[in-house]
Design a protein around this motif. Structure first.
Motif: not given
Length: 351
Positions: A79-89
């Motif tokens: 879940k954290g990976i998915v959230q981090s990808k959104r933040i980075i995007k």
């Protein structure tokens, strides 16, 4: 303007080097974002800073022992990976800098091959989070020169970032704050949680120590013993704003051997007696940190399980008598403050 995402948390040691870097990043025009957990110490420490945008993600704890939570925590990491990808995007950073700790793992995985990722390892051997994250990083900065053999071709010896304000203390202000006279000051730090064995040995040593020294005892939350009162002995759970002045008037440290703390002592040219966490209470990193500093001639090491008031007092007396030699060796160390070198690695990683 360039943008950077910092990450790291779980303990203060995974946050303080980031805090040390932030002024340098601001000086050079970076917009700064921080990814951490909702309830970690990183949120408390970073929320005290201005001009840093904080983002919360989910992250599971990385354990070396059996726990039923090991079954559910991988899903928190995903879940954290998915959230981090959104933040980075959304943020579109020019670089990501990771200080380790379990919260960093989802971030470096999400950033890999999209954004340059630089990590920093404080301890003599890499922690579990940095071991996992290493394959997703472009560069790994290390505090100890010997750590290069553990991180391979990605490794860069930089030393450890040190908070600049610690180098700007006023010794007289420190003495006034503590109410100390002109006797030399011994500062004891047991870590953020305190250290029962160390605290006990210090208190039993006071009748001997206070004949020649003032003693500041930073003993940890809930560890102040109100029943003990001596002239020249001050107890505090923590010291924050005044720490730079207190350390400036200190002659010797007695401390745990966390990497960030001992590199701050090195930058301040403070000889120290290190009492590392024993192997049964840790992964042994503090023991290796202390051994390295002792071999360099910057400190001496005492075993927690062997420490006695007499041994502590004798060791303080000997180290104080030889402190000029220790200070000289520390002054010659080129890696005493790695802030600029880590910054240069970050800049060089940005294409």
């Amino acid at each position: 303007m360039k943008t950077i995402i910092l990450t790291g948390g779980g303990t203060a040691g995974h946050v303080m080097p980031n805090i040390a870097l932030i002024p340098k990043l601001k000086e050079n025009g970076f917009e700064i974002h921080y990814i951490g957990t909702a309830d970690g110490i990183e949120k408390k420490l970073i929320s005290e800073l201005s001009d840093v945008t904080y983002h919360e993600i989910s992250s599971g704890k990385l354990r070396r022992y059996f726990s039923l939570k090991n079954l559910s925590d991988p899903f928190k990491v995903l879940k954290g990976i998915v959230q981090s990808k959104r933040i980075i995007k959304s943020v579109k950073p020019d670089a990501v800098f990771s200080k380790g700790g379990f919260v960093s793992v989802p971030v470096v995985i999400a950033a890999s091959k999209k954004v340059p990722v630089v990590a920093h390892e404080s301890d003599y051997t890499p922690g579990l989070a940095n071991k996992i994250g290493a394959k997703f990083c472009d560069k790994i900065c290390v505090s100890f020169e010997d750590t290069l053999k553990y991180v391979g071709k990605k490794g860069v010896y930089t030393g450890s970032p040190v908070r600049g304000e610690l180098l700007m203390g006023d010794a007289e202000a420190g003495r006034r704050f503590l109410g100390f006279d002109s006797k030399p000051v011994i500062t004891v730090m047991g870590g953020s949680l305190g250290a029962a064995a160390l605290n006990d040995a210090v208190r039993k040593s006071l009748p001997m120590l206070l004949k020649s020294y003032n003693v500041l005892h930073i003993c940890g939350a809930g560890k102040v013993d109100e029943s003990i009162a001596y002239d020249g002995y001050v107890q505090r759970e923590f010291i924050s704003a005044e720490l730079k002045d207190v350390l400036k008037c200190t002659s010797l440290m007695v401390s745990r051997a966390g990497a960030n703390a001992i590199f701050e002592f090195l930058a301040l040219r403070l000889p120290s007696i290190l009492v590392p966490l024993p192997i049964y209470a840790s992964r042994g990193d503090q023991i290796l940190n202390a051994k390295y500093f002792e071999e360099k001639g910057y400190s001496v090491t005492l075993d927690q399980d062997s420490i006695t008031p007499g041994l502590l007092t004798d060791t303080i007396e000997k180290l104080y008598s030889e402190r000029a030699e220790y200070v000289k060796r520390m002054s010659e160390d080129e890696g005493s403050d790695g802030t600029q070198k880590v910054f240069e690695v970050i800049i060089s990683s940005i294409k």
